[in-house]
Design a protein around this motif. Structure first.
Motif, PDB file in Angstrom:
ATOM      1  N   GLY A  57     -15.898  -3.563   1.120  1.00 52.30           N
ATOM      2  CA  GLY A  57     -15.765  -2.114   1.316  1.00 52.30           C
ATOM      3  C   GLY A  57     -16.744  -1.297   0.495  1.00 52.30           C
ATOM      4  O   GLY A  57     -17.333  -0.340   0.991  1.00 52.30           O
ATOM      5  N   GLN A  58     -16.932  -1.700  -0.759  1.00 54.63           N
ATOM      6  CA  GLN A  58     -17.810  -0.903  -1.621  1.00 54.63           C
ATOM      7  C   GLN A  58     -19.273  -0.984  -1.170  1.00 54.63           C
ATOM      8  O   GLN A  58     -20.002   0.002  -1.245  1.00 54.63           O
ATOM      9  CB  GLN A  58     -17.661  -1.343  -3.073  1.00 54.63           C
ATOM     10  N   ARG A  72      -4.630  -5.795   3.039  1.00 51.57           N
ATOM     11  CA  ARG A  72      -4.496  -4.340   2.848  1.00 51.57           C
ATOM     12  C   ARG A  72      -5.847  -3.649   2.707  1.00 51.57           C
ATOM     13  O   ARG A  72      -5.966  -2.446   2.903  1.00 51.57           O
ATOM     14  CB  ARG A  72      -3.625  -4.040   1.633  1.00 51.57           C
ATOM     15  N   CYS A 108     -19.839  -0.216  14.887  1.00 52.53           N
ATOM     16  CA  CYS A 108     -19.505   1.214  14.825  1.00 52.53           C
ATOM     17  C   CYS A 108     -20.682   2.106  15.217  1.00 52.53           C
ATOM     18  O   CYS A 108     -20.505   3.309  15.413  1.00 52.53           O
ATOM     19  CB  CYS A 108     -18.987   1.574  13.441  1.00 52.53           C
ATOM     20  N   ASN A 125     -10.506   4.673  11.881  1.00 52.80           N
ATOM     21  CA  ASN A 125     -11.832   4.216  12.309  1.00 52.80           C
ATOM     22  C   ASN A 125     -11.687   3.438  13.621  1.00 52.80           C
ATOM     23  O   ASN A 125     -11.150   2.343  13.631  1.00 52.80           O
ATOM     24  CB  ASN A 125     -12.418   3.321  11.207  1.00 52.80           C
ATOM     25  N   ARG A 165      -8.026   7.714  -0.629  1.00 55.37           N
ATOM     26  CA  ARG A 165      -9.276   6.944  -0.581  1.00 55.37           C
ATOM     27  C   ARG A 165     -10.014   7.063   0.746  1.00 55.37           C
ATOM     28  O   ARG A 165     -11.205   6.800   0.817  1.00 55.37           O
ATOM     29  CB  ARG A 165      -8.997   5.444  -0.795  1.00 55.37           C
ATOM     30  N   HIS A 168     -19.630   9.213  12.331  1.00 60.34           N
ATOM     31  CA  HIS A 168     -18.663   8.141  12.578  1.00 60.34           C
ATOM     32  C   HIS A 168     -17.493   8.312  11.606  1.00 60.34           C
ATOM     33  O   HIS A 168     -17.688   8.480  10.397  1.00 60.34           O
ATOM     34  CB  HIS A 168     -19.352   6.783  12.385  1.00 60.34           C
ATOM     35  N   MET A 215     -14.566  -7.598   5.085  1.00 60.71           N
ATOM     36  CA  MET A 215     -15.458  -6.505   4.680  1.00 60.71           C
ATOM     37  C   MET A 215     -15.563  -6.397   3.172  1.00 60.71           C
ATOM     38  O   MET A 215     -14.574  -6.548   2.457  1.00 60.71           O
ATOM     39  CB  MET A 215     -14.876  -5.196   5.228  1.00 60.71           C
ATOM     40  N   THR A 266       0.858  -1.182   0.000  1.00 60.08           N
ATOM     41  CA  THR A 266       0.000   0.000   0.000  1.00 60.08           C
ATOM     42  C   THR A 266       0.895   1.232   0.000  1.00 60.08           C
ATOM     43  O   THR A 266       2.117   1.113  -0.043  1.00 60.08           O
ATOM     44  CB  THR A 266      -0.951  -0.012   1.220  1.00 60.08           C
ATOM     45  N   TRP A 313      -2.291   6.267  -1.498  1.00 61.83           N
ATOM     46  CA  TRP A 313      -3.534   5.504  -1.696  1.00 61.83           C
ATOM     47  C   TRP A 313      -4.444   5.668  -0.480  1.00 61.83           C
ATOM     48  O   TRP A 313      -5.630   5.975  -0.600  1.00 61.83           O
ATOM     49  CB  TRP A 313      -3.230   4.015  -1.924  1.00 61.83           C
ATOM     50  N   ALA A 330     -15.234   6.900   9.566  1.00 55.46           N
ATOM     51  CA  ALA A 330     -14.857   5.676   8.846  1.00 55.46           C
ATOM     52  C   ALA A 330     -14.083   6.013   7.580  1.00 55.46           C
ATOM     53  O   ALA A 330     -13.146   5.305   7.210  1.00 55.46           O
ATOM     54  CB  ALA A 330     -16.085   4.856   8.496  1.00 55.46           C
ATOM     55  N   ASN A 331     -14.510   7.075   6.915  1.00 54.51           N
ATOM     56  CA  ASN A 331     -13.896   7.432   5.638  1.00 54.51           C
ATOM     57  C   ASN A 331     -14.257   8.887   5.319  1.00 54.51           C
ATOM     58  O   ASN A 331     -15.425   9.264   5.366  1.00 54.51           O
ATOM     59  CB  ASN A 331     -14.443   6.500   4.538  1.00 54.51           C
ATOM     60  N   VAL A 343     -20.259  -1.443   1.916  1.00 55.44           N
ATOM     61  CA  VAL A 343     -20.373  -0.627   3.136  1.00 55.44           C
ATOM     62  C   VAL A 343     -20.446   0.852   2.755  1.00 55.44           C
ATOM     63  O   VAL A 343     -21.251   1.605   3.304  1.00 55.44           O
ATOM     64  CB  VAL A 343     -19.170  -0.883   4.086  1.00 55.44           C
ATOM     65  N   ARG A 345     -14.330  10.377   2.539  1.00 56.96           N
ATOM     66  CA  ARG A 345     -15.194  10.510   1.359  1.00 56.96           C
ATOM     67  C   ARG A 345     -16.651  10.228   1.705  1.00 56.96           C
ATOM     68  O   ARG A 345     -17.566  10.792   1.100  1.00 56.96           O
ATOM     69  CB  ARG A 345     -14.712   9.575   0.237  1.00 56.96           C
ATOM     70  N   PHE A 393     -22.718   4.367  11.861  1.00 54.89           N
ATOM     71  CA  PHE A 393     -23.159   3.270  10.988  1.00 54.89           C
ATOM     72  C   PHE A 393     -22.088   2.195  11.033  1.00 54.89           C
ATOM     73  O   PHE A 393     -20.915   2.489  11.270  1.00 54.89           O
ATOM     74  CB  PHE A 393     -23.325   3.773   9.544  1.00 54.89           C
ATOM     75  N   VAL A 453      -5.572  -1.008   6.866  1.00 53.24           N
ATOM     76  CA  VAL A 453      -5.210   0.416   6.835  1.00 53.24           C
ATOM     77  C   VAL A 453      -6.306   1.303   7.450  1.00 53.24           C
ATOM     78  O   VAL A 453      -6.081   2.495   7.668  1.00 53.24           O
ATOM     79  CB  VAL A 453      -4.930   0.887   5.385  1.00 53.24           C
TER      80      VAL A 453
HETATM   81  N1  COA Z   1      -3.547   0.026  -0.754  1.00 54.46           N
HETATM   82  C1  COA Z   1      -3.440  -0.049  -2.093  1.00 54.46           C
HETATM   83  N2  COA Z   1      -4.373  -0.625  -2.869  1.00 54.46           N
HETATM   84  C2  COA Z   1      -5.447  -1.147  -2.256  1.00 54.46           C
HETATM   85  C3  COA Z   1      -5.625  -1.099  -0.860  1.00 54.46           C
HETATM   86  C4  COA Z   1      -4.604  -0.486  -0.109  1.00 54.46           C
HETATM   87  N3  COA Z   1      -4.684  -0.376   1.227  1.00 54.46           N
HETATM   88  N4  COA Z   1      -6.792  -1.677  -0.549  1.00 54.46           N
HETATM   89  C5  COA Z   1      -7.351  -2.081  -1.696  1.00 54.46           C
HETATM   90  N5  COA Z   1      -6.541  -1.763  -2.726  1.00 54.46           N
HETATM   91  C6  COA Z   1      -6.731  -2.010  -4.143  1.00 54.46           C
HETATM   92  C7  COA Z   1      -7.700  -3.127  -4.433  1.00 54.46           C
HETATM   93  O1  COA Z   1      -7.050  -4.394  -4.357  1.00 54.46           O
HETATM   94  C8  COA Z   1      -8.124  -2.796  -5.829  1.00 54.46           C
HETATM   95  O2  COA Z   1      -7.130  -3.216  -6.715  1.00 54.46           O
HETATM   96  P1  COA Z   1      -7.535  -3.820  -8.157  1.00 54.46           P
HETATM   97  O3  COA Z   1      -8.254  -2.709  -8.867  1.00 54.46           O
HETATM   98  O4  COA Z   1      -6.214  -4.169  -8.742  1.00 54.46           O
HETATM   99  O5  COA Z   1      -8.417  -4.989  -7.867  1.00 54.46           O
HETATM  100  C9  COA Z   1      -8.146  -1.255  -5.851  1.00 54.46           C
HETATM  101  O6  COA Z   1      -7.329  -0.862  -4.734  1.00 54.46           O
HETATM  102  C10 COA Z   1      -9.504  -0.674  -5.700  1.00 54.46           C
HETATM  103  O7  COA Z   1     -10.154  -1.324  -4.648  1.00 54.46           O
HETATM  104  P2  COA Z   1     -11.590  -0.921  -4.188  1.00 54.46           P
HETATM  105  O8  COA Z   1     -12.043  -1.825  -3.085  1.00 54.46           O
HETATM  106  O9  COA Z   1     -12.470  -0.782  -5.400  1.00 54.46           O
HETATM  107  O10 COA Z   1     -11.308   0.552  -3.613  1.00 54.46           O
HETATM  108  P3  COA Z   1     -12.324   1.602  -3.098  1.00 54.46           P
HETATM  109  O11 COA Z   1     -12.181   2.852  -3.855  1.00 54.46           O
HETATM  110  O12 COA Z   1     -13.714   1.034  -2.917  1.00 54.46           O
HETATM  111  O13 COA Z   1     -11.743   1.899  -1.637  1.00 54.46           O
HETATM  112  C11 COA Z   1     -12.228   1.372   0.652  1.00 54.46           C
HETATM  113  C12 COA Z   1     -11.704   0.859  -0.685  1.00 54.46           C
HETATM  114  C13 COA Z   1     -12.194   0.239   1.667  1.00 54.46           C
HETATM  115  C14 COA Z   1     -11.329   2.516   1.124  1.00 54.46           C
HETATM  116  C15 COA Z   1     -13.675   1.920   0.449  1.00 54.46           C
HETATM  117  O14 COA Z   1     -14.455   0.951  -0.225  1.00 54.46           O
HETATM  118  C16 COA Z   1     -14.312   2.234   1.752  1.00 54.46           C
HETATM  119  O15 COA Z   1     -13.872   3.095   2.494  1.00 54.46           O
HETATM  120  N6  COA Z   1     -15.457   1.582   2.064  1.00 54.46           N
HETATM  121  C17 COA Z   1     -16.097   1.793   3.345  1.00 54.46           C
HETATM  122  C18 COA Z   1     -15.396   0.984   4.377  1.00 54.46           C
HETATM  123  C19 COA Z   1     -15.745   1.371   5.765  1.00 54.46           C
HETATM  124  O16 COA Z   1     -15.926   2.526   6.053  1.00 54.46           O
HETATM  125  N7  COA Z   1     -15.838   0.378   6.647  1.00 54.46           N
HETATM  126  C20 COA Z   1     -16.129   0.561   8.005  1.00 54.46           C
HETATM  127  C21 COA Z   1     -17.545   0.909   8.184  1.00 54.46           C
HETATM  128  S1  COA Z   1     -17.938   1.074   9.832  1.00 54.46           S
END
Ligand code: COA
Length: 321
Positions: free
Chosen positions: A213-214, A150, A111, A278, A36, A248, A211, A28, A32, A250-251, A216, A253, A308, A154
């Motif tokens: 992620g998308q 990963r 959460c 988070n 994100r 909360h 998880m 990572t 990134w 979490a992110n 959620v 964005r 949430f 993170v």
């Molecule tokens: N570092 C680098 N690359 C990473 C990574 C990291 N830590 N984690 C994932 N990736 C990669 C993926 O493997 C994927 O690679 P690929 O395209 O080669 O398959 C690419 O990044 C995109 O992954 P994706 O899951 O589509 O990213 P995203 O834009 O949806 O972001 C999260 C991922 C987890 C940050 C985002 O979905 C998120 O924040 N979701 C909400 C999660 C949350 O808040 N959870 C707790 C709720 S209480």
């Protein structure tokens, strides 16, 4: 009578790991993670435990409320990372701080845990069953995280936040909107210990956080604005009358998208996600305590708290400071 917050406190583990450190563990990068999620650092427990973080946060909240532990008659800890399967973290905190007159128990709503604890305490205080409540959100999530994944490692951090609530004729909790959708439990989960007994020897290993992620993300940006609007309507307030929206952490964005959907300026959505990541049930009371200490909360301010998470669970609360 309303439940009114009269004291806050928080405690973070001493050790903080930045994104560069995580890039030595998994593939990572700081770029990134920051882009994100908005996260730059997270605190990770070394000597600290869920109980010790709770005790320290509770001590600060009691001091800021000017109360003794023996004044508390309801003690709730929201956590998914208790140090012992039983007894509850709340009972261990009760013993350490001397809250001898309290009924003490934990709740698990991931959460949304702090919001759920507030929902419970408000109902008890409104009905006159209890007068003074100590609510703690506390996590050592680092023990549930798969440090080779990963996609999740993170995102999370450790910490605790606490508030003292008391029955008040003025201000306090004005309205709440809380919900759950158990049919989506697999979107974010962590398996418990497998069954191993004289008649069953499960081969499963104890689980880590998993998880989608998308999913959620989509759930959060759709549900959070709706439950905030519902809570505002119940309180008879317009979105622009709210001084701060504490969401909360979490992110970044997710928070920005919710601000857009509510048509409110991003400055009204305070964040500490860059420093704390988070921290699940701890995230709202940590943010609240930090803002309180910084003198950013004033009598009469109208606040929205919204959480949430796994379950799926969610909630929003409108309160007057
Ligand atoms: N570092 C680098 N690359 C990473 C990574 C990291 N830590 N984690 C994932 N990736 C990669 C993926 O493997 C994927 O690679 P690929 O395209 O080669 O398959 C690419 O990044 C995109 O992954 P994706 O899951 O589509 O990213 P995203 O834009 O949806 O972001 C999260 C991922 C987890 C940050 C985002 O979905 C998120 O924040 N979701 C909400 C999660 C949350 O808040 N959870 C707790 C709720 S209480």
């Amino acid at each position: 009578m309303n439940a009114k917050i009269i004291g806050t406190g928080c405690q973070l583990p001493a050790y903080a790991a930045d994104n560069h450190y995580l890039s030595t563990l998994v593939e990572t990068s700081d770029e990134w993670i920051t882009e994100r999620t908005g996260i730059r650092m997270r605190h990770l427990a070394q000597k600290e435990t869920t109980t010790s973080l709770s005790v320290d946060a509770a001590g600060k909240a009691l001091a800021s409320a000017g109360m003794q532990a023996s004044d508390i008659d309801l003690l709730i800890v929201a956590t998914i990372t208790a140090d012992t399967e039983t007894p509850s973290t709340a009972c261990r905190v009760q013993a350490e701080i001397g809250a001898v007159n309290a009924v003490a128990f934990d709740i698990n709503a991931a959460c949304s845990g702090f919001l759920y604890a507030l929902h419970i305490a408000d109902a008890f205080i409104k009905s006159g069953v209890y007068k003074n409540a100590l609510l703690i959100g506390a996590e050592t999530l680092s023990k549930l995280v798969d440090w080779t994944d990963r996609g999740t490692c993170v995102l999370f951090g450790d910490g605790a936040g606490a508030v003292v609530l008391t029955a008040s004729k003025q201000g306090g909790v004005l309205s709440q909107s809380v919900g759950s959708n158990g049919s989506k439990w697999e979107v974010l989960s962590c398996a418990a210990r497998p069954v191993r007994n004289p008649v069953c020897q499960s081969k499963e290993v104890p689980g880590y956080l998993r998880m989608d992620g998308q999913e959620v993300f989509k759930f959060a940006v759709k549900t959070v604005p709706l439950c905030i609007e519902d809570a505002l309507e119940k309180a008879g307030l317009q979105p622009e009358e709210i001084t701060h929206y504490l969401l909360h952490q979490a992110n970044k964005r997710i928070i920005q998208t919710v601000a857009k959907r509510l048509k409110q300026p991003e400055e009204r959505f305070p964040m500490n996600i860059d420093q704390c990541a988070n921290t699940s049930a701890a995230s709202l009371p940590i943010l609240l305590a930090q803002m309180d200490t910084q003198g950013r909360l004033h009598p009469g301010d109208k606040l929205v708290l919204s959480g949430f998470g796994a379950g799926l669970t969610w909630g929003a609360c409108v309160l007057e400071w």
